[in-house]
Design a protein around this motif. Structure first.
Motif, PDB file in Angstrom:
ATOM      1  N   GLU A   1     -14.277 -82.368  -8.734  1.00 27.94           N
ATOM      2  CA  GLU A   1     -13.019 -82.801  -8.125  1.00 27.94           C
ATOM      3  C   GLU A   1     -11.991 -82.942  -9.231  1.00 27.94           C
ATOM      4  O   GLU A   1     -12.198 -83.719 -10.173  1.00 27.94           O
ATOM      5  N   HIS A   2     -10.923 -82.269  -9.114  1.00 30.32           N
ATOM      6  CA  HIS A   2      -9.848 -82.374 -10.109  1.00 30.32           C
ATOM      7  C   HIS A   2     -10.400 -82.244 -11.526  1.00 30.32           C
ATOM      8  O   HIS A   2     -10.131 -83.062 -12.386  1.00 30.32           O
ATOM      9  N   ARG A   3     -11.227 -81.291 -11.741  1.00 29.62           N
ATOM     10  CA  ARG A   3     -11.826 -80.959 -13.036  1.00 29.62           C
ATOM     11  C   ARG A   3     -12.748 -82.060 -13.564  1.00 29.62           C
ATOM     12  O   ARG A   3     -13.229 -82.004 -14.666  1.00 29.62           O
ATOM     13  N   LYS A   4     -12.961 -83.105 -12.780  1.00 29.86           N
ATOM     14  CA  LYS A   4     -13.941 -84.111 -13.178  1.00 29.86           C
ATOM     15  C   LYS A   4     -15.150 -83.985 -12.263  1.00 29.86           C
ATOM     16  O   LYS A   4     -15.033 -83.567 -11.120  1.00 29.86           O
ATOM     17  N   ARG A   5     -16.306 -84.367 -12.784  1.00 28.54           N
ATOM     18  CA  ARG A   5     -17.522 -84.278 -11.981  1.00 28.54           C
ATOM     19  C   ARG A   5     -17.828 -85.634 -11.354  1.00 28.54           C
ATOM     20  O   ARG A   5     -17.682 -86.669 -12.000  1.00 28.54           O
ATOM     21  N   THR A   6     -18.313 -85.575 -10.127  1.00 29.64           N
ATOM     22  CA  THR A   6     -18.764 -86.771  -9.441  1.00 29.64           C
ATOM     23  C   THR A   6     -20.212 -86.539  -9.035  1.00 29.64           C
ATOM     24  O   THR A   6     -20.532 -85.491  -8.466  1.00 29.64           O
ATOM     25  N   ALA A   7     -21.064 -87.505  -9.315  1.00 29.28           N
ATOM     26  CA  ALA A   7     -22.464 -87.357  -8.909  1.00 29.28           C
ATOM     27  C   ALA A   7     -22.548 -87.610  -7.419  1.00 29.28           C
ATOM     28  O   ALA A   7     -22.151 -88.667  -6.942  1.00 29.28           O
ATOM     29  N   SER A   8     -23.036 -86.632  -6.703  1.00 30.79           N
ATOM     30  CA  SER A   8     -23.147 -86.826  -5.261  1.00 30.79           C
ATOM     31  C   SER A   8     -24.489 -87.448  -4.900  1.00 30.79           C
ATOM     32  O   SER A   8     -24.630 -88.039  -3.847  1.00 30.79           O
ATOM     33  N   GLY A   9     -25.469 -87.323  -5.763  1.00 34.62           N
ATOM     34  CA  GLY A   9     -26.746 -87.946  -5.425  1.00 34.62           C
ATOM     35  C   GLY A   9     -27.830 -87.575  -6.407  1.00 34.62           C
ATOM     36  O   GLY A   9     -27.621 -86.783  -7.326  1.00 34.62           O
ATOM     37  N   ILE A  10     -28.985 -88.195  -6.206  1.00 35.74           N
ATOM     38  CA  ILE A  10     -30.136 -87.861  -7.043  1.00 35.74           C
ATOM     39  C   ILE A  10     -31.250 -87.310  -6.165  1.00 35.74           C
ATOM     40  O   ILE A  10     -31.291 -87.551  -4.970  1.00 35.74           O
ATOM     41  N   GLU A  11     -32.120 -86.591  -6.819  1.00 28.46           N
ATOM     42  CA  GLU A  11     -33.320 -86.124  -6.151  1.00 28.46           C
ATOM     43  C   GLU A  11     -34.487 -86.766  -6.886  1.00 28.46           C
ATOM     44  O   GLU A  11     -34.494 -86.807  -8.112  1.00 28.46           O
ATOM     45  N   PHE A  12     -35.442 -87.290  -6.149  1.00 28.77           N
ATOM     46  CA  PHE A  12     -36.602 -87.870  -6.817  1.00 28.77           C
ATOM     47  C   PHE A  12     -37.878 -87.483  -6.100  1.00 28.77           C
ATOM     48  O   PHE A  12     -37.851 -86.971  -4.978  1.00 28.77           O
ATOM     49  N   ALA A  13     -39.002 -87.717  -6.768  1.00 27.63           N
ATOM     50  CA  ALA A  13     -40.289 -87.241  -6.255  1.00 27.63           C
ATOM     51  C   ALA A  13     -41.381 -88.205  -6.691  1.00 27.63           C
ATOM     52  O   ALA A  13     -41.212 -88.923  -7.689  1.00 27.63           O
ATOM     53  N   PRO A  14     -42.506 -88.247  -5.982  1.00 26.09           N
ATOM     54  CA  PRO A  14     -43.613 -89.081  -6.460  1.00 26.09           C
ATOM     55  C   PRO A  14     -44.003 -88.665  -7.882  1.00 26.09           C
ATOM     56  O   PRO A  14     -44.081 -87.462  -8.179  1.00 26.09           O
ATOM     57  N   SER A  15     -44.255 -89.630  -8.743  1.00 26.91           N
ATOM     58  CA  SER A  15     -44.590 -89.310 -10.136  1.00 26.91           C
ATOM     59  C   SER A  15     -45.896 -88.550 -10.250  1.00 26.91           C
ATOM     60  O   SER A  15     -46.160 -87.897 -11.260  1.00 26.91           O
ATOM     61  N   SER A  16     -46.721 -88.648  -9.218  1.00 25.70           N
ATOM     62  CA  SER A  16     -48.017 -87.955  -9.261  1.00 25.70           C
ATOM     63  C   SER A  16     -47.854 -86.448  -9.123  1.00 25.70           C
ATOM     64  O   SER A  16     -48.811 -85.698  -9.295  1.00 25.70           O
ATOM     65  N   GLY A  17     -46.662 -85.985  -8.806  1.00 28.58           N
ATOM     66  CA  GLY A  17     -46.425 -84.543  -8.680  1.00 28.58           C
ATOM     67  C   GLY A  17     -46.415 -84.122  -7.214  1.00 28.58           C
ATOM     68  O   GLY A  17     -46.211 -84.941  -6.323  1.00 28.58           O
TER      69      GLY A  17
END
Ligand SMILES: Cc1cc2nc3c(=O)[nH]c(=O)nc-3n(C[C@H](O)[C@H](O)[C@H](O)COP(=O)(O)OP(=O)(O)OC[C@H]3O[C@@H](n4cnc5c(N)ncnc54)[C@H](O)[C@@H]3O)c2cc1C
Length: 577
Positions: A258-274
């Protein structure tokens, strides 16, 4: 189960997004501190995602006398590095504060004041100096002065230096060593080097030898006061607006432009066990990256924030081309010496005694060694691992000035009662240089988030760092010879050549897990990663808050300082939302 927890548990499986106000990545020192402070406002929701488990009831975590038993277990990231070394780091709720040595000491005032000189001129009054951080260090601390038995064993303190009502418990252990060896070590090193014996290192000067307190809780049988024990345990049943999700690894973040700046829209995560299960969450207000000095830069790189040449080589789209991400790694390097003895320890570990000598006290009248100056070749030799040669030269100048003119301690000599373990009445000295000029780096080698990043520690990349370690060995040996009751072989002062010691140092030296610098707070033109608000440059809503933002090592282990930095960060975040 709280409403929030039900919400999180069920929505991600259905592939929908979970929406909160704040997402904090990493439940270590910085992550739990920030999450706790943000969640004090019951009107906001906070998600804390931690890759490790909740091991608070595990003896190898809560029992400070079990120090090192977590090493090499599932609770330890154990990053392999170049030179065949291993860096330890807590992969458990509380992060490295759940497995660390728990020593609580601060650096010198001038070292904190120097941070301000690295910022944009407009940020000079942002409070990144001793005056601005001391109050936050005290805010995090609940210090208990030594009782009469501890005082009789040599424990001291200065009341004015400490906070009394913060979450992190700091005191001396009841079972602390009471034999003659620790006071004798103090006397010996004072006589040998001229270093001062001071009562408390948590004022503004650390150039002395003394007994140091630990982050342990006397209300709880001297158990470890980790960041989660301090900030989460007392409030977790009440703060239903704060969800701590363990055993989940944040994989990456998505960004909008947005207007040459980045905005984090979200994260992706997963069980640590894979496996292939994936969850997503979005932060309406902010995302705080607090995954520690190795994992935070790796996570940014996985999310397309880093050196574009690295990202291109892995087919990761570049969101922000930031050369500083993953560079400027500074780690303190340790060796241990042990000797026999014939004294009664008079208690149990951990040891309490530390000396912080300056360059004059380590090198004596060795004028050649004292001629440390900012050698342009040093910066050139390290620039591949640094932000830029010019930025490095500037930092070196500051660091050399503190060493030469400010009496900044260059080494920590940690008196280690009982080392090596096989010698029942032995004693040792663990010694590590505090202010290395060598620089290493961290870089992902694959887009698989379960693969640990490559860590290049580059110990002794600048030869002067090795000279410091050799001179420290010499100081330690001389001290050992003069501690009454010890059995150091009689060498008549002939301890072997510097070259012999260099070979020995290079072989068993280990890192101390006191890493910093890899997403440093620094002006943008010097390739800094975060600004004085700890926001990633050119991003609207992502901050890095952990050991990686410290631009330079201080003459102390980092946790006392980091608690202050993180408390300050929490105030900054609250004020801007
Ligand atoms: C063995 C050891 C001994 C030490 N001794 C001392 C000492 O005596 N005194 C002292 O002051 N300091 C000591 N330290 C250093 C101190 O503990 C650290 O500097 C401090 O804990 C760093 O805080 P942090 O928040 O940056 O990282 P950490 O406390 O390490 O927290 C980072 C957290 O992020 C989690 N994480 C990482 N990646 C992800 C991801 N992708 N998704 C979700 N979670 C993630 C990790 O599992 C970890 O819990 C020691 C450290 C170690 C390892």
């Amino acid at each position: 189960m709280s409403d929030l927890e039900r919400f999180i548990k069920h929505r991600p499986d259905s592939g929908q997004w979970t929406i909160l106000d704040y997402i904090v990545v990493g439940g270590g020192l910085a992550g739990t501190t920030v999450a706790a402070r943000l969640a004090e406002n019951y009107e906001v929701t906070v998600l804390l995602v931690e890759a490790g488990s909740d091991n608070r009831t595990d003896k190898i975590v809560y029992d400070i006398y079990a120090y090192s038993q977590a090493f090499g277990t599932d609770l330890d990231w154990a990053w392999p590095t170049d030179q065949g070394k291993t860096i330890r780091g807590g992969k458990t709720l509380g992060g490295s504060t759940s497995i660390n040595g728990a020593h609580y000491t601060r650096g010198m005032q001038a070292q904190y004041d120097a941070w301000t000189t690295l910022l944009e001129i407009s940020a000079a009054d942002a409070g990144w100096d001793w005056e601005g951080i001391l109050g936050y260090m005290q805010k995090s601390e609940a210090f208990s002065a030594p009782n009469s038995q501890q005082a009789a064993k040599g424990a001291e303190s200065v009341a004015d230096y400490h906070g009394l009502s913060g979450p992190v418990q700091v005191t001396y252990p009841d079972a602390m060593y009471g034999g003659p060896e620790q006071p004798d070590f103090i006397n010996s090193i004072v006589n040998l080097t001229g270093i001062e014996h001071c009562p408390d290192v948590n004022g503004s000067g650390s150039n002395c030898v003394l007994m140091t307190p630990l982050t342990i809780d006397w209300h709880d049988s001297d158990h470890r006061s980790s960041s989660c024990q301090a900030y989460l345990t007392p409030v977790e049943s009440q703060r239903t607006n704060w969800l701590t999700l363990t055993e989940h690894l944040v994989r990456n973040s998505n960004y909008l432009v947005e207007h040459r700046k980045r905005t984090a829209s979200g994260i992706e995560f997963a069980p640590s066990s894979g496996g292939s299960t994936r969850y997503a969450a979005t932060a309406l207000k902010e995302k705080i990256v607090a995954a520690g000095a190795i994992q935070s830069p790796a996570l940014l790189q996985l999310s397309g924030i880093g050196d574009s040449s690295l990202l291109n080589s892995l087919d990761i789209g570049t969101n922000l081309d930031m050369k500083g991400v993953g560079r400027n790694l500074q780690e303190q390097t340790m060796n241990s010496l042990g000797a026999g003895g014939n004294f009664d320890y008079g208690g149990e570990g951990p040891s309490d005694c530390i000396a912080y000598p300056n360059i004059h006290q380590v090198f004596g009248c060795n004028k050649i060694a004292l001629q440390v100056a900012v050698d342009h070749n040093w910066a050139a030799s390290q620039s591949a691992s640094a932000d830029s040669q010019a930025a490095l030269e500037k930092i070196y100048e500051v660091q050399a000035g503190l060493i030469l003119n400010g009496n900044a301690p260059i080494v920590e000599l940690f008196y280690d009662t009982g080392y090596p373990e096989c010698q029942l009445t032995g004693f040792g000295i663990d010694l590590w240089q505090l202010l290395p000029f060598s620089r290493g780096n961290v870089s992902i080698t694959t887009t698989d988030p379960f693969t640990r990043p490559a860590v290049n520690v580059n110990y002794f990349g600048v030869g002067w760092d090795l000279d410091v370690q050799v001179a420290s060995v010499s100081t330690s040996l001389s001290t050992g010879e003069t501690v009454p009751g010890t059995r150091v072989p009689n060498t008549n002062g002939n301890f072997g050549s510097d070259q012999d010691w260099k070979s020995w140092i290079l072989d068993p030296s280990v890192g101390l897990s006191a890493i910093c610098g890899i997403c440093e707070i620094h002006e943008l033109s010097s390739k800094g990663v975060v600004d004085a608000q700890l926001k990633i440059y050119n991003m609207t809503n992502v901050r890095v808050v952990d050991a990686s933002i410290l631009p330079m090592q201080i003459s102390a282990p980092p946790s006392a300082t980091l608690y202050g930095v993180t408390e300050k960060a929490a105030d900054i975040i609250r004020a801007s939302n």
